[in-house]
Design a protein around this motif. Structure first.
Motif, short mmCIF file in Angstrom:
data_model
loop_
_atom_site.label_atom_id
_atom_site.label_comp_id
_atom_site.label_asym_id
_atom_site.label_seq_id
_atom_site.Cartn_x
_atom_site.Cartn_y
_atom_site.Cartn_z
N ILE A 98 29.61 14.04 3.54
CA ILE A 98 28.75 14.41 2.58
C ILE A 98 27.25 14.32 3.03
O ILE A 98 26.71 13.33 2.91
N GLN A 100 23.08 15.22 2.92
CA GLN A 100 21.88 15.60 2.29
C GLN A 100 21.56 16.61 2.96
O GLN A 100 20.85 16.62 4.04
N GLU A 101 21.67 17.84 2.57
CA GLU A 101 21.00 19.06 3.30
C GLU A 101 19.66 19.08 3.43
O GLU A 101 18.78 19.04 2.51
N SER A 102 19.23 19.31 4.76
CA SER A 102 17.65 19.25 4.97
C SER A 102 17.22 20.65 4.88
O SER A 102 17.84 21.64 5.16
N GLY A 103 16.13 20.96 4.65
CA GLY A 103 15.38 22.20 4.76
C GLY A 103 14.99 22.59 6.26
O GLY A 103 14.81 21.65 6.86
N HIS A 104 14.62 23.78 6.20
CA HIS A 104 13.94 24.25 7.62
C HIS A 104 12.71 24.72 7.47
O HIS A 104 12.01 25.42 6.65
N ILE B 392 10.93 19.90 2.45
CA ILE B 392 11.87 20.05 3.39
C ILE B 392 12.84 19.28 3.39
O ILE B 392 14.22 19.18 3.41
N ALA B 393 12.35 17.87 3.36
CA ALA B 393 13.25 16.60 3.03
C ALA B 393 14.20 17.03 1.79
O ALA B 393 15.19 16.46 1.85
N GLY B 394 13.58 17.77 0.98
CA GLY B 394 14.36 17.88 -0.45
C GLY B 394 15.41 18.90 -0.19
O GLY B 394 15.61 19.44 -1.31
N GLY B 395 15.39 19.50 0.78
CA GLY B 395 16.41 20.60 1.22
C GLY B 395 15.85 22.02 0.87
O GLY B 395 16.59 22.97 0.89
N LEU B 396 14.60 22.25 0.86
CA LEU B 396 14.11 23.55 0.56
C LEU B 396 13.63 24.13 2.01
O LEU B 396 13.24 23.57 2.63
N ASN B 397 13.75 25.56 1.97
CA ASN B 397 13.32 26.11 3.27
C ASN B 397 12.20 27.06 3.20
O ASN B 397 11.90 27.40 2.19
N ILE B 454 24.14 35.76 0.21
CA ILE B 454 23.66 34.42 0.54
C ILE B 454 23.03 34.01 -0.88
O ILE B 454 22.06 34.28 -1.54
N ASP B 456 23.15 30.84 -2.60
CA ASP B 456 22.29 29.49 -2.83
C ASP B 456 21.39 29.50 -2.02
O ASP B 456 20.94 29.33 -0.71
N LYS B 458 17.27 27.97 -1.89
CA LYS B 458 15.94 26.86 -2.33
C LYS B 458 15.04 27.24 -1.31
O LYS B 458 15.08 26.78 -0.08
N TRP B 487 32.66 19.82 -0.31
CA TRP B 487 33.95 19.64 -1.12
C TRP B 487 33.98 18.49 -1.98
O TRP B 487 34.80 18.45 -3.09
N PHE B 488 32.91 17.73 -1.92
CA PHE B 488 32.84 16.29 -2.92
C PHE B 488 32.09 16.55 -4.37
O PHE B 488 32.73 16.07 -5.18
#
Lengths: 341, 680
Positions: A98, A100-104, B392-397, B454, B456, B458, B487-488
């Protein structure tokens, strides 16, 4: 009356080894060592034996008791370990983790950062400047006369302003050279990243808004050989130590002598292909010794100071480094594109 | 510009094959961009920089080749024909009225010409370089253009009224029909060649139709002139008309070449068109520049380049390039600049000449010690980097969108009331204005991605918006789609307003910004009741919210639940505190208590928190929302909140009674000031 103790021992040991779980083991313990267990029973019936037999049998029975306790204990330990292993095998460890998706980071940001890192590493400092500029900073101070064919190289967007002076969107990052030199006295080694604008029809290799990195170094005795050395260092850091380089005489109004710098095509290694227009060389930088007129405009003494300046298109460098074939991708921000970097 | 390899050989000995020649020229600064062989000849396509108009001709390129290879330049011999008297054609026949627009005009009269097809060799030369063959007279002018870089024009002499040539600015209402048949309106800023009555040519750009040389022309007036580059450039821009001639005039033609080319053309016309040379009138104005003299210090040359070139080497190079050595000392040269090198006026220009012939590749590499003055710190830059890292660490592009947008895009956001600065010369609607908001960029990106399935998204951008001519750095963020995709956790659902708010709050915390609030506010762009303003110590720092259906419709975005934010980086910078200072760890344990209450749906939970904080005082170390519920099991107008309070004192363990007292105080205050029911 008394079963042979050896027989009992063999049977008991066999049962212990074959015990499948803790409760089974417990049943065996009770069977042999419990209140009415077999060994217990033997011990209790010892008085029925002839007096000379009692010590022998008693010792045998006792030895067996000790042995069985020890065996049961060990078997218990084994079973405990086995059970936990069996439990783990229920989990399919090959299921995906699972994340933790990282941004780019945007690829342009990556390249700008890389370029700046290289120059900061050899002593340059980063300065940024405004995108809205005066005609003076964008042209005049850079020795580009207003009514001159050399202006055609730098067509610009003008802003509609109420009266005042003519304002435009800078067509290169060079105006920040002027600002920096007016603000600071030499020596000065500066790198300037930023957005620039040119009225160009948008296609696969042109965009009306793009990024440049400008740089310059002014000191008392800066030479053309320094320009070559530093830009060679940069190119090797950026594209690898094996690239070949070419310094080609060219013309810019704000430098003299001027040069365009090519690297051997990274795709065809110099043989000639569509990426390099069959030339085998890719142009990556423009540079030259800063023109005395520019020094004059900023109040530097061209007798005491010399310097060189250089500039590069970031999108171009990024497209070469990453193999991107269409400049529009940088600004469409398709996530399938952005997530590749 | 196209150059013929064969033709070049008329002026200089070339032993190099075309490709090798092209490489040598390119490395000397004359870039050859392509080579094509048509079986008979090789055509080189060259790219000439605007400072070297002398390369816009075969002789110019040949001179360069001579300089590079050391071979001799062979300029064609020009015979000096004997003038014959002609009545009505005297020096007064040519007048330069505009003495800034034209510095030299040579008019050559040739009579009894036979205008017909050019001989094959001439046609071939012209056509192989992309020009059209017209007739022998016109072709000769083009030939000389390609040979010398000097534009020439031939007039039908008999069609010039009063047999006069006047170089002047046009009058306000004058018009001319040019040789391409178009009627053109002239104005006083445009330089024209006029006869005794009207304009017969747009000087330096294009000739007039009615004085064109045709099959019936008997007498030709050949024009060779020097026109002011700015004047020609202006006319060309104003009329939207350019030609091989105007191109060269704009870049400065050679004042001496005016005469050479004129004589050459006159000779050819007499030869090929059986014309008889009559007379040549040469008008020069006093404004012609004197030949330039430049003092070059060899020491300076070597110092600037970082090489060791001798005085004699320097001398040889400059002489081969056509410069005259007026005086030679051990360490310096006084150099005379030829008329075709208007780009050379100082030492640095000569240093470049020497460098490029000596060869840039022969200059060694040096890594100097780079020194620099102390530069002011750039806090905005540091802040942007931190923000980027965090997001970026928070998953945003990270995205980059255009700073120029169309007014229509602004309207789609419902923000056309925002003032925006217009671009005077956009190439398309997409470049109409400087963007006063980053929202269009976000929605444009979202729209693009959704149309590619697309879902999803962020994203964030560290960019600029413009208020008038002020640049304002802004952080824009957008999110929509599933919270998680794995999946989780997939079942957890879609992103909400609170995910965006949480991102903003984490940002505040990371930047050390205290004392901020999100104040609900009605803002256009957002759904009613779904937007808030970020207030940092009473300063407006931006806003966030859920985009309204109307705006989404405008962008043809079929999805819902799209959240965007735009925050001012300059404000964040103002209140950010990146310094960290250690606070000693508490020695005594903390005690947790809950407060559970029912409040009216329209009461803000923030009010509750403020009251709790106020009443709890310094012992309240932390307060977090533990639970939030509304729906069945509680009254319909209410919502249920449970806060977890953590109490701690620095110097002792708080006693139960103390905490109970504080809790009671809090409850009293809550029940007194708000309509709440506290669950005891």
């Amino acid at each position: 009356m008394f079963r042979d103790i050896t027989d009992i021992e063999n049977e008991a040991l066999k049962e212990i080894q074959e015990a499948q779980d803790i409760s089974g083991l417990e049943r065996i313990r009770i069977k042999y060592l419990g209140r009415r267990g077999i060994i217990t029973d033997i011990m209790s019936r010892l008085p029925q034996l002839a007096p000379e037999q009692r010590p022998r049998v008693g010792k045998q029975a006792n030895d067996l008791k000790v042995k069985l306790i020890s065996q049961i204990s060990e078997r218990q330990r084994n079973l405990k370990t086995q059970t936990s292993t069996e439990r783990k095998a229920d989990l399919d460890l090959t299921l995906p983790g699972i994340r933790q998706e990282s941004g780019h980071r945007h690829p342009i940001t990556r390249i700008v950062e890389r370029i700046c890192d290289i120059f900061v590493g050899i002593g340059f400092k980063i300065i940024e400047g405004p995108e809205i500029e005066t005609e003076y900073n964008n042209f005049t101070a850079l020795n580009i006369p207003i009514d001159h064919p050399s202006r055609d190289m730098f067509d610009t967007f003008y802003l509609e302003t109420k009266g005042q002076q003519k304002l435009l969107l800078r067509s290169h990052t060079s105006p920040v050279q002027i600002r920096a030199m007016k603000k600071y006295k030499p020596p000065l080694a500066v790198i300037v990243p930023g957005k620039v604008y040119r009225p160009d029809a948008v296609d696969a290799s042109h965009s009306f808004m793009f990024h440049q990195v400008e740089g310059f170094f002014v000191d008392e005795d800066v030479k053309f050989s320094d320009l070559k050395g530093i830009l060679t260092h940069f190119s090797q850091e950026m594209f690898g130590k094996d690239i070949k380089m070419r310094f080609r005489p060219h013309f810019f109004p704000f430098t003299e002598p001027s040069a365009e710098i090519d690297i051997s095509c990274i795709i065809c290694k110099g043989k000639g292909c569509s990426a390099c227009g069959k030339k085998g060389w890719l142009e990556i930088l423009g540079a030259g010794m800063i023109h005395p007129n520019v020094f004059e405009a900023v109040g530097y003494d061209s007798k005491k100071n010399t310097g060189f300046a250089f500039g590069m298109g970031v999108e171009r460098i990024a497209m070469l480094k990453y193999g991107i074939n269409d400049i529009r991708l940088f600004f469409e921000n398709d996530l399938r594109f952005l997530k590749q970097f | 510009m196209k150059i013929s390899y064969k033709w070049l050989k008329d002026y200089v000995d070339i032993t190099l094959k075309p490709q090798a020649l092209a490489d040598r020229l390119t490395m000397a600064g004359l870039e050859v961009t392509s080579i094509s062989n048509n079986g008979i000849d090789t055509i080189l396509e060259i790219e000439v920089t605007s400072n070297r108009p002398d390369w816009l001709s075969h002789i110019g390129v040949a001179r360069e080749i001579a300089a590079i290879t050391g071979k001799k330049l062979k300029i064609p011999t020009i015979s000096k024909p004997k003038p014959k008297p002609k009545k009505g054609f005297t020096p007064k026949s040519i007048q330069i009225q505009d003495k800034t627009g034209c510095l030299r005009y040579i008019g050559t009269l040739i009579k009894n010409v036979e205008v017909k097809d050019s001989p094959a060799w001439l046609k071939k030369r012209i056509e192989s370089l992309g020009l059209r063959s017209v007739n022998n007279i016109v072709d000769i002018t083009n030939f000389c253009l390609l040979e010398w870089g000097q534009p020439l024009h031939a007039f039908d002499f008999d069609k010039l009224l009063k047999n006069k040539i006047i170089v002047r600015r046009a009058d306000k209402n004058e018009k001319i029909i040019t040789i391409d048949g178009t009627v053109r309106d002239l104005n006083p800023e445009i330089l024209v060649i006029a006869d005794g009555q009207k304009p017969v040519a747009i000087a330096g750009v294009m000739g007039g139709a009615n004085t064109e040389v045709t099959g019936s022309t008997k007498n030709v007036l050949l024009e060779s002139a020097y026109f002011d580059p700015a004047a020609i450039r202006h006319a060309s821009r104003k009329l939207g008309l350019s030609s091989e001639s105007s191109y060269r005039f704009e870049r400065n033609v050679d004042v001496e070449g005016v005469e050479l080319a004129s004589k050459r053309a006159a000779g050819l016309i007499c030869n090929l068109a059986k014309g008889k040379f009559l007379k040549c009138i040469d008008v020069k104005t006093k404004r012609l520049k004197q030949p330039e003299k430049v003092l070059l210090s060899i020491e300076k040359l070597n110092r600037i380049l970082g090489v060791n070139v001798s005085t004699s080497q320097t001398r040889t190079i400059l002489q081969r390039l056509g410069f005259k050595i007026i005086k030679a000392k051990k360490d310096s040269l006084t150099v005379g600049v030829p008329s075709f090198r208007q780009d050379v006026s100082r030492q640095e220009d000569l240093i470049e000449e020497v460098a490029r012939i000596y060869g840039y590749q022969n200059v060694p590499l040096r890594l100097p010690a780079v020194r620099t003055a102390k530069i002011e710190p750039q806090p905005m830059r540091t802040l942007k980097e931190k923000i980027r890292e965090m997001l970026i660490a928070g998953g945003l592009n990270e995205i980059i969108s255009y700073n120029l947008i169309s007014r229509e895009q602004l309207k789609r956001c419902g923000l056309d009331s925002l003032e925006s600065t217009k671009i005077v010369n956009p190439l398309s609607k997409e470049q109409e204005i400087l963007r006063p908001t980053a929202i269009a960029g976000l929605l444009s990106c979202i729209s693009n991605n959704l149309s590619r399935n697309i879902e999803d998204i962020k994203i964030f951008e560290l960019g600029e918006i413009f208020a008038g001519t002020r640049e304002i750095p802004v952080l824009s963020i957008a999110m929509t789609g599933a919270q998680y995709n794995d999946w989780f956790r997939k079942a957890k659902g879609n992103l909400t307003f609170f995910d965006l708010k949480g991102t903003a709050e984490s940002l505040m915390e990371n930047l050390g910004i205290e004392d901020y609030r999100f104040v609900p506010k009605s803002l256009s762009v957002f759904k009613e009741g779904a937007a808030a303003v970020l207030d940092i110590q009473d300063s407006d720092a931006g806003f966030l919210g859920e985009v309204s259906t109307q705006v989404l419709d405008n962008w043809e975005i079929k999805k819902d639940k799209i959240f965007i934010a735009q925050l001012r980086i300059d404000k964040l910078n103002e209140f950010a505190n990146l310094e960290r200072r250690f606070k000693p760890l508490a020695l005594h344990p903390s005690i947790k208590r809950d407060i559970s209450l029912l409040i009216r749906k329209d009461t803000s939970s923030e009010d509750v928190v403020q009251i709790i904080k106020k009443e709890a005082g310094i012992f309240l170390k932390n307060i977090t929302l533990a639970d939030f519920y509304y729906g069945q099991q509680i009254p319909s107008n209410f919502k249920s909140l449970t806060y977890s309070l953590e109490y701690q004192a620095q110097d002792r363990t708080l006693k139960d009674e103390e905490i109970n007292q504080i809790q009671e105080k809090i409850i009293q205050a809550l029940e007194g000031q708000l309509e709440v029911k506290v669950r005891r």
